[in-house]
Write a protein that holds these residues in place. Structure first.
Motif, PDB file in Angstrom:
ATOM      1  N   GLN A   1     -23.577  42.981  81.442  1.00 47.68           N
ATOM      2  CA  GLN A   1     -22.142  42.615  81.296  1.00 47.68           C
ATOM      3  C   GLN A   1     -21.410  43.187  80.360  1.00 47.68           C
ATOM      4  OE1 GLN A   1     -20.378  40.935  83.353  1.00 47.68           O
ATOM      5  NE2 GLN A   1     -21.683  39.776  84.690  1.00 47.68           N
ATOM      6  N   VAL A   2     -20.108  43.620  80.952  1.00 53.30           N
ATOM      7  CA  VAL A   2     -19.112  44.319  80.048  1.00 53.30           C
ATOM      8  C   VAL A   2     -17.895  43.627  79.936  1.00 53.30           C
ATOM      9  CG1 VAL A   2     -18.000  46.466  79.494  1.00 53.30           C
ATOM     10  CG2 VAL A   2     -20.395  46.400  80.211  1.00 53.30           C
ATOM     11  N   GLN A   3     -17.293  43.248  78.933  1.00 54.23           N
ATOM     12  CA  GLN A   3     -15.895  42.428  78.929  1.00 54.23           C
ATOM     13  C   GLN A   3     -14.996  43.620  78.651  1.00 54.23           C
ATOM     14  OE1 GLN A   3     -18.832  41.072  77.187  1.00 54.23           O
ATOM     15  NE2 GLN A   3     -19.308  40.073  79.111  1.00 54.23           N
ATOM     16  N   LEU A   4     -13.835  43.499  79.086  1.00 53.52           N
ATOM     17  CA  LEU A   4     -12.707  44.271  78.804  1.00 53.52           C
ATOM     18  C   LEU A   4     -11.608  43.884  78.616  1.00 53.52           C
ATOM     19  CD1 LEU A   4     -13.341  46.992  81.868  1.00 53.52           C
ATOM     20  CD2 LEU A   4     -14.378  47.141  79.513  1.00 53.52           C
ATOM     21  N   VAL A   5     -10.650  44.120  77.565  1.00 50.04           N
ATOM     22  CA  VAL A   5      -9.603  43.354  77.097  1.00 50.04           C
ATOM     23  C   VAL A   5      -8.533  44.616  76.802  1.00 50.04           C
ATOM     24  CG1 VAL A   5      -8.298  41.995  75.452  1.00 50.04           C
ATOM     25  CG2 VAL A   5     -10.649  41.470  76.028  1.00 50.04           C
ATOM     26  N   GLU A   6      -7.326  44.511  77.467  1.00 55.27           N
ATOM     27  CA  GLU A   6      -6.488  45.575  77.686  1.00 55.27           C
ATOM     28  C   GLU A   6      -5.184  45.264  76.386  1.00 55.27           C
ATOM     29  OE1 GLU A   6      -7.221  45.884  82.118  1.00 55.27           O
ATOM     30  OE2 GLU A   6      -7.009  44.532  80.465  1.00 55.27           O
ATOM     31  N   SER A   7      -4.417  46.087  75.891  1.00 50.99           N
ATOM     32  CA  SER A   7      -3.315  45.530  75.333  1.00 50.99           C
ATOM     33  C   SER A   7      -2.345  46.842  75.177  1.00 50.99           C
ATOM     34  CB  SER A   7      -3.830  45.262  73.753  1.00 50.99           C
ATOM     35  OG  SER A   7      -4.368  46.053  72.877  1.00 50.99           O
ATOM     36  N   GLY A   8      -1.169  46.530  74.585  1.00 50.16           N
ATOM     37  CA  GLY A   8      -0.330  47.646  74.549  1.00 50.16           C
ATOM     38  C   GLY A   8       0.715  47.800  75.637  1.00 50.16           C
ATOM     39  N   GLY A   9       0.682  46.999  76.529  1.00 48.51           N
ATOM     40  CA  GLY A   9       1.898  47.126  77.667  1.00 48.51           C
ATOM     41  C   GLY A   9       3.262  46.684  77.003  1.00 48.51           C
ATOM     42  N   GLY A  10       4.230  47.001  77.774  1.00 48.54           N
ATOM     43  CA  GLY A  10       5.602  46.412  77.322  1.00 48.54           C
ATOM     44  C   GLY A  10       6.596  47.351  78.041  1.00 48.54           C
ATOM     45  N   LEU A  11       7.888  46.941  77.491  1.00 51.13           N
ATOM     46  CA  LEU A  11       9.211  47.554  78.060  1.00 51.13           C
ATOM     47  C   LEU A  11       9.457  48.809  77.557  1.00 51.13           C
ATOM     48  CD1 LEU A  11      11.517  47.521  80.068  1.00 51.13           C
ATOM     49  CD2 LEU A  11      12.562  45.970  78.613  1.00 51.13           C
ATOM     50  N   VAL A  12       9.662  49.861  78.001  1.00 53.72           N
ATOM     51  CA  VAL A  12      10.256  50.952  77.382  1.00 53.72           C
ATOM     52  C   VAL A  12      10.984  51.980  78.288  1.00 53.72           C
ATOM     53  CG1 VAL A  12       8.217  52.440  78.525  1.00 53.72           C
ATOM     54  CG2 VAL A  12       9.244  53.122  76.118  1.00 53.72           C
ATOM     55  N   GLN A  13      12.009  52.556  77.699  1.00 57.15           N
ATOM     56  CA  GLN A  13      13.085  53.411  78.474  1.00 57.15           C
ATOM     57  C   GLN A  13      12.481  54.691  78.900  1.00 57.15           C
ATOM     58  OE1 GLN A  13      16.315  54.048  75.707  1.00 57.15           O
ATOM     59  NE2 GLN A  13      17.547  52.176  76.740  1.00 57.15           N
ATOM     60  N   ALA A  14      12.782  55.191  80.085  1.00 56.03           N
ATOM     61  CA  ALA A  14      12.515  56.291  80.616  1.00 56.03           C
ATOM     62  C   ALA A  14      12.546  57.310  79.477  1.00 56.03           C
ATOM     63  CB  ALA A  14      13.393  56.589  81.803  1.00 56.03           C
ATOM     64  N   GLY A  15      11.513  58.223  79.637  1.00 61.38           N
ATOM     65  CA  GLY A  15      11.293  59.287  78.356  1.00 61.38           C
ATOM     66  C   GLY A  15      10.433  58.780  77.519  1.00 61.38           C
ATOM     67  N   GLY A  16      10.296  57.660  77.235  1.00 63.74           N
ATOM     68  CA  GLY A  16       9.611  56.967  75.912  1.00 63.74           C
ATOM     69  C   GLY A  16       8.347  57.210  76.024  1.00 63.74           C
ATOM     70  N   SER A  17       7.488  56.434  74.994  1.00 63.30           N
ATOM     71  CA  SER A  17       6.057  56.560  75.204  1.00 63.30           C
ATOM     72  C   SER A  17       5.376  55.166  74.891  1.00 63.30           C
ATOM     73  CB  SER A  17       5.530  57.265  73.980  1.00 63.30           C
ATOM     74  OG  SER A  17       6.043  58.666  74.319  1.00 63.30           O
TER      75      SER A  17
END
Length: 121
Positions: free
Chosen positions: A1-17
């Motif tokens: 079994q492998v567990q995966l946890v994502e992070s880092g999403g959000g709201l950004v303006q076009a052209g951003g990172s």
């Protein structure tokens, strides 16, 4: 079994990172591949990028080539997706996935919960 946890999403303006992270825990092998997928409202889930567990090989969808970079930190068992020059059409729920085989094409066996990325115009 492998567990995966994502992070880092959000709201950004076009052209951003934004940089997404996916921490893997559990039993992993060097033959595995890690991938990022996304699903926008009302659309099918689509492949974004994948990388071999060793980090030697990476693959991208045409729509993100040149803007997104996938990378692997084996010491931390973490895969990253650096997203630059973001466009409103990149808005989606991004999910990390793990495939237990030596190719990146095919069904992925383990999935994270997903993280929302919203790009405003």
């Amino acid at each position: 079994q492998v567990q995966l946890v994502e992070s880092g999403g959000g709201l950004v303006q076009a052209g951003g990172s934004l940089r997404l992270s996916c921490a893997a825990s559990g039993r992993t092998f060097s033959t595995y591949h890690m991938g990022w997928f996304r699903q926008a409202p009302g659309k099918e889930r689509e492949f974004v990028a994948a990388i071999s567990w060793s980090g030697d090989s990476s693959y991208y969808a045409e729509s993100v080539k040149g803007r997104f970079t996938i990378s692997m930190d084996n010491a931390k068992n973490t895969v990253y997706l650096q997203m630059n020059s973001l466009k409103p059409e990149d808005t989606a729920v991004y999910s990390c996935a793990c495939r237990r085989y030596s190719t990146y094409v095919g069904e992925y066996d383990y999935w994270g919960q997903g993280t929302q990325v919203t790009v405003s115009s």
